[in-house]
Design an enzyme around this catalytic site. Structure first.
Site, mmCIF file in Angstrom:
data_model
loop_
_atom_site.group_PDB
_atom_site.id
_atom_site.type_symbol
_atom_site.label_atom_id
_atom_site.label_comp_id
_atom_site.label_asym_id
_atom_site.label_seq_id
_atom_site.Cartn_x
_atom_site.Cartn_y
_atom_site.Cartn_z
ATOM 1 N N SER A 1 4.880 -1.535 -5.408
ATOM 2 C CA SER A 1 5.252 -2.830 -5.992
ATOM 3 C C SER A 1 6.657 -2.791 -6.585
ATOM 4 C CB SER A 1 4.271 -3.211 -7.109
ATOM 5 O OG SER A 1 2.964 -3.249 -6.618
HETATM 6 N N1 SAH Z 1 0.493 1.319 -7.523
HETATM 7 C C1 SAH Z 1 0.870 1.684 -6.167
HETATM 8 C C2 SAH Z 1 0.889 0.472 -5.281
HETATM 9 C C3 SAH Z 1 -0.022 0.661 -4.169
HETATM 10 S S1 SAH Z 1 -0.321 -0.717 -3.128
HETATM 11 C C4 SAH Z 1 2.199 2.408 -6.166
HETATM 12 O O1 SAH Z 1 2.779 2.589 -7.232
HETATM 13 O O2 SAH Z 1 2.649 2.824 -5.090
HETATM 14 C C5 SAH Z 1 -2.056 -0.891 -3.392
HETATM 15 C C6 SAH Z 1 -2.920 0.233 -2.883
HETATM 16 O O3 SAH Z 1 -4.272 -0.155 -3.134
HETATM 17 C C7 SAH Z 1 -2.830 0.513 -1.390
HETATM 18 O O4 SAH Z 1 -2.435 1.834 -1.189
HETATM 19 C C8 SAH Z 1 -4.251 0.253 -0.873
HETATM 20 O O5 SAH Z 1 -4.648 1.154 0.131
HETATM 21 C C9 SAH Z 1 -5.088 0.433 -2.139
HETATM 22 N N2 SAH Z 1 -6.387 -0.245 -2.153
HETATM 23 C C10 SAH Z 1 -6.711 -1.483 -1.689
HETATM 24 N N3 SAH Z 1 -8.021 -1.753 -1.925
HETATM 25 C C11 SAH Z 1 -8.531 -0.650 -2.570
HETATM 26 C C12 SAH Z 1 -9.833 -0.322 -3.085
HETATM 27 N N4 SAH Z 1 -10.887 -1.140 -2.984
HETATM 28 N N5 SAH Z 1 -9.994 0.878 -3.696
HETATM 29 C C13 SAH Z 1 -8.945 1.757 -3.790
HETATM 30 N N6 SAH Z 1 -7.705 1.500 -3.323
HETATM 31 C C14 SAH Z 1 -7.494 0.306 -2.716
#
Ligand code: SAH
Length: 207
Positions: free
Chosen positions: A58
């Protein structure tokens, strides 16, 4: 890199990030190490960047805003859903007592784990799952970094009395960032703290 990173901190201040501890954490974590080499040049721009598997890290201002809303003082137990690159996990680890981070895509989780360990964030627990009910206990702060089209209400069970939950909720093109505060009585207070677009929160499809 330091110089460019300082530019990001100035931009975050202008965008309303006022917590000194959050700004210090944002200044301490090297975001360029959480993205591929080709994107490092943009690591300190306030933009989201691809991290593979169709996922994104993000915008720093969105992460700072959400983490600031967790009101961490140093000893909280935190659950992060959506490890992704591990960048936000590092920011939280700077500010909290302990962190459990969950990710549904194993390769992203493994990559995040290795970057975080290399940077010395040793105390984080990594869980490969898309189902938060697999994680035992409740937490002072819960943060979801993927956008849920429908609020997963069972997530309130993971929030300890007095704790807070930050989660983006809404349609895919734009999410409202919600803050829920669980009072000691168990009552839930809801606040709307802004808007941003997130990758989808997905259940039932681990990879
Ligand atoms: N905070 C992260 C942003 C990741 S984007 C950073 O700093 O890079 C959001 C992530 O949530 C993705 O990698 C996706 O695979 C994960 N995601 C989506 N649904 C999920 C779920 N139900 N449980 C765990 N992870 C999930």
């Amino acid at each position: 890199m330091r110089y460019i990173q300082q530019g990001l901190i100035t931009a975050l201040r202008k965008k309303g990030i006022s917590s000194g501890s959050v700004l210090r954490a944002m200044a301490a974590v090297p975001r360029h190490l959480f993205v591929s080499e080709a994107l490092r040049y943009h690591a300190y721009d306030d933009i989201s960047l691809p991290i593979g598997h169709g996922q994104t890290i993000s915008k720093p201002s969105v992460i700072a805003h959400m983490v600031q809303a967790l009101e961490l003082t140093g000893d909280e137990w935190v659950l992060e859903i959506g490890t992704g690159s591990g960048y936000q996990a590092a920011i939280i680890a700077e500010l909290a007592g302990s962190l459990v981070t969950m990710e549904r895509i194993e390769e992203l989780l493994n990559r995040a784990r290795s970057v975080l360990l290399r940077l010395g964030y040793g105390g984080i627990r990594f869980v490969h799952s898309d189902d938060f009910t697999h994680v035992k206990g409740s937490f002072d702060a819960v943060i979801v970094s993927a956008g849920a089209d429908i609020m997963p209400v069972a997530l309130f069970d993971k929030v300890a009395p007095g704790g807070r939950l930050i989660i983006p909720v809404g349609k895919q093109s734009s999410h409202r960032i919600k803050k829920f505060i669980k009072k000691q009585s168990g009552d839930i207070i809801e606040e709307d703290i802004g808007e941003a677009t997130f990758v989808p929160y997905i259940i039932g499809e681990t990879a």
